[in-house]
Motif scaffolding. Structure first.
Motif, PDB file in Angstrom:
ATOM      1  N   ARG A  28      17.851   3.100  -8.284  1.00  0.00           N
ATOM      2  CA  ARG A  28      18.060   4.160  -9.279  1.00  0.00           C
ATOM      3  C   ARG A  28      18.206   5.548  -8.667  1.00  0.00           C
ATOM      4  O   ARG A  28      19.119   6.302  -9.013  1.00  0.00           O
ATOM      5  N   ASP A  29      17.312   5.868  -7.730  1.00  0.00           N
ATOM      6  CA  ASP A  29      17.238   7.232  -7.211  1.00  0.00           C
ATOM      7  C   ASP A  29      17.759   7.385  -5.786  1.00  0.00           C
ATOM      8  O   ASP A  29      17.934   8.511  -5.309  1.00  0.00           O
ATOM      9  N   GLY A  30      17.963   6.270  -5.106  1.00  0.00           N
ATOM     10  CA  GLY A  30      18.369   6.335  -3.712  1.00  0.00           C
ATOM     11  C   GLY A  30      17.169   6.229  -2.786  1.00  0.00           C
ATOM     12  O   GLY A  30      16.057   6.645  -3.136  1.00  0.00           O
ATOM     13  N   TYR A  31      17.417   5.709  -1.616  1.00  0.00           N
ATOM     14  CA  TYR A  31      16.329   5.482  -0.658  1.00  0.00           C
ATOM     15  C   TYR A  31      15.695   6.793  -0.206  1.00  0.00           C
ATOM     16  O   TYR A  31      14.474   6.945  -0.196  1.00  0.00           O
ATOM     17  N   ASP A  32      16.528   7.763   0.168  1.00  0.00           N
ATOM     18  CA  ASP A  32      16.014   9.005   0.734  1.00  0.00           C
ATOM     19  C   ASP A  32      15.199   9.813  -0.274  1.00  0.00           C
ATOM     20  O   ASP A  32      14.246  10.494   0.103  1.00  0.00           O
ATOM     21  N   ARG A  33      15.565   9.743  -1.559  1.00  0.00           N
ATOM     22  CA  ARG A  33      14.874  10.548  -2.562  1.00  0.00           C
ATOM     23  C   ARG A  33      13.626   9.880  -3.118  1.00  0.00           C
ATOM     24  O   ARG A  33      12.858  10.507  -3.841  1.00  0.00           O
ATOM     25  N   THR A  34      13.423   8.634  -2.803  1.00  0.00           N
ATOM     26  CA  THR A  34      12.257   7.907  -3.322  1.00  0.00           C
ATOM     27  C   THR A  34      11.055   8.127  -2.411  1.00  0.00           C
ATOM     28  O   THR A  34      11.158   7.956  -1.194  1.00  0.00           O
ATOM     29  N   THR A  35       9.929   8.496  -2.989  1.00  0.00           N
ATOM     30  CA  THR A  35       8.707   8.737  -2.225  1.00  0.00           C
ATOM     31  C   THR A  35       7.712   7.607  -2.450  1.00  0.00           C
ATOM     32  O   THR A  35       7.787   6.865  -3.433  1.00  0.00           O
ATOM     33  N   MET A  36       6.763   7.484  -1.537  1.00  0.00           N
ATOM     34  CA  MET A  36       5.704   6.495  -1.700  1.00  0.00           C
ATOM     35  C   MET A  36       4.874   6.790  -2.946  1.00  0.00           C
ATOM     36  O   MET A  36       4.395   5.872  -3.625  1.00  0.00           O
ATOM     37  N   ARG A  37       4.707   8.074  -3.286  1.00  0.00           N
ATOM     38  CA  ARG A  37       3.964   8.436  -4.496  1.00  0.00           C
ATOM     39  C   ARG A  37       4.681   7.913  -5.745  1.00  0.00           C
ATOM     40  O   ARG A  37       4.053   7.374  -6.654  1.00  0.00           O
ATOM     41  N   ALA A  38       6.011   8.073  -5.756  1.00  0.00           N
ATOM     42  CA  ALA A  38       6.787   7.588  -6.895  1.00  0.00           C
ATOM     43  C   ALA A  38       6.722   6.064  -6.979  1.00  0.00           C
ATOM     44  O   ALA A  38       6.633   5.488  -8.075  1.00  0.00           O
ATOM     45  N   ILE A  39       6.756   5.396  -5.833  1.00  0.00           N
ATOM     46  CA  ILE A  39       6.673   3.928  -5.810  1.00  0.00           C
ATOM     47  C   ILE A  39       5.317   3.464  -6.359  1.00  0.00           C
ATOM     48  O   ILE A  39       5.239   2.530  -7.167  1.00  0.00           O
ATOM     49  N   ALA A  40       4.242   4.134  -5.920  1.00  0.00           N
ATOM     50  CA  ALA A  40       2.903   3.777  -6.397  1.00  0.00           C
ATOM     51  C   ALA A  40       2.808   3.962  -7.905  1.00  0.00           C
ATOM     52  O   ALA A  40       2.261   3.106  -8.619  1.00  0.00           O
ATOM     53  N   ARG A  41       3.347   5.067  -8.407  1.00  0.00           N
ATOM     54  CA  ARG A  41       3.303   5.335  -9.847  1.00  0.00           C
ATOM     55  C   ARG A  41       4.076   4.269 -10.616  1.00  0.00           C
ATOM     56  O   ARG A  41       3.612   3.762 -11.642  1.00  0.00           O
ATOM     57  N   GLU A  42       5.252   3.913 -10.110  1.00  0.00           N
ATOM     58  CA  GLU A  42       6.077   2.893 -10.772  1.00  0.00           C
ATOM     59  C   GLU A  42       5.389   1.529 -10.773  1.00  0.00           C
ATOM     60  O   GLU A  42       5.505   0.758 -11.737  1.00  0.00           O
ATOM     61  N   ALA A  43       4.668   1.243  -9.687  1.00  0.00           N
ATOM     62  CA  ALA A  43       3.985  -0.055  -9.570  1.00  0.00           C
ATOM     63  C   ALA A  43       2.647  -0.086 -10.302  1.00  0.00           C
ATOM     64  O   ALA A  43       2.054  -1.158 -10.444  1.00  0.00           O
ATOM     65  N   GLY A  44       2.174   1.095 -10.717  1.00  0.00           N
ATOM     66  CA  GLY A  44       0.889   1.152 -11.416  1.00  0.00           C
ATOM     67  C   GLY A  44      -0.305   1.005 -10.496  1.00  0.00           C
ATOM     68  O   GLY A  44      -1.347   0.471 -10.903  1.00  0.00           O
TER      69      GLY A  44
END
Length: 225
Positions: A28-44
Motif C-alpha cells: 500500500r505505502d511502499g517499502y521505504d515509507r513503511t516503518t516498524m512502528r506502522a507495522i506493529a500498529r497494523e499487526a496489533g
C-alpha cells in the motif's frame, strides 16, 4: 528472536501476523515509507514485540522470502511429480516460481531496488539470504537428480547452482516485465529451457568436455577467493 523449534503456536501466529501486516503496508505505502512502528500498529502488537521477532524491516522481507521459497518448493515438487524428463522438470520449477510470485509482481520492484545493492542484506547473494538461496538451489538439485539427464559428476554437482543463477536472471526479467500476466516471462522460460537442456546434454561430448572442466574449475576458483 526464538528459534523455529522453540516457538509456541501463539508465537508462530504472532510472527505470521506481523509478516502479513508488513506485506500489506509494503504493497500500500511502499517499502521505504513503511516503518516498524506502522507495522506493529497494523499487526496489533507493541513496537517492542515487533522488534522481538524481527530486528528490522529487512528481517521481515527475509521472512517473506522464506515463505515464498517454501511455497515454491511445494509447488515445484507437485509439478515435477512422476516426471523424469529434465526439460519438463526444469520448466516445472521455473513456471511454478512465476505462479507463486505472481501476486507480488506489483510491488516486487520496490524490493529489487534494495536487493540490487550488493551490501544490502536483501541481496540474493548476501549472508542473510543464505537459507533462502540454499533452499532454492535444493529445488534445482531435486530437479536434476530426479531427471533422466546424464552428466559428468563434477558438472552434476555444479548444475543446481548454475540453474539457480538462471532463475535469478528470470527474476530480474520478471521484475521489469510489464506485459499482461507477465506473458513475456513465461515465453522466456518456454524458449530458454530447451537451450539449457541441449547445452547440458552436449557437455558429455569429448569436444565440449574440456570447456566443461574449465567451467567447473573456474567456479571452484571463485568460491576459494
Amino acid at each position: 528472536m526464538p528459534e523455529p523449534a522453540a516457538r509456541s503456536p501463539k508465537a508462530e501466529q504472532t510472527r505470521r501476523t506481523i509478516v502479513d501486516a508488513a506485506m500489506g503496508l509494503f504493497r500500500r505505502d511502499g517499502y521505504d515509507r513503511t516503518t516498524m512502528r506502522a507495522i506493529a500498529r497494523e499487526a496489533g502488537v507493541s513496537v517492542g514485540n515487533a522488534y522481538y521477532y524481527f530486528g528490522s524491516k529487512e528481517h521481515l522481507v527475509q521472512a517473506f522470502y522464506d515463505t515464498l521459497q517454501a511455497e515454491h518448493a511445494a509447488a515445484a515438487e507437485r509439478a515435477m511429480a512422476g516426471e523424469r524428463s529434465f526439460p519438463v522438470r526444469l520448466r516445472a520449477v521455473l513456471e511454478s516460481w512465476l505462479e507463486v510470485a505472481a501476486p507480488n509482481h506489483e510491488f516486487a520492484g520496490q524490493f529489487f531496488r534494495n536487493a540490487a545493492d550488493p551490501s544490502s542484506p536483501l541481496s540474493p547473494f548476501s549472508a542473510e539470504s543464505l537459507p533462502a538461496r540454499e533452499a532454492s538451489i535444493a529445488i534445482h538439485r531435486s530437479c536434476v537428480e530426479g531427471s533422466d539427464l546424464k552428466l559428468a559428476p563434477a558438472l552434476r554437482e555444479e548444475l543446481p547452482g548454475l540453474l539457480w543463477l538462471l532463475q535469478m536472471g528470470l527474476v530480474l526479467f520478471w521484475v521489469y516485465d510489464a506485459s499482461p500476466g507477465q506473458v513475456r516471462s513465461h515465453a522466456l522460460v518456454e524458449h530458454a529451457v530447451p537451450i539449457v537442456d541441449r547445452m547440458a546434454r552436449l557437455s558429455r561430448l569429448p569436444v565440449v568436455r574440456g570447456v566443461v572442466d574449465d567451467l567447473v574449475g573456474l567456479l571452484a576458483a571463485l568460491r576459494s577467493t
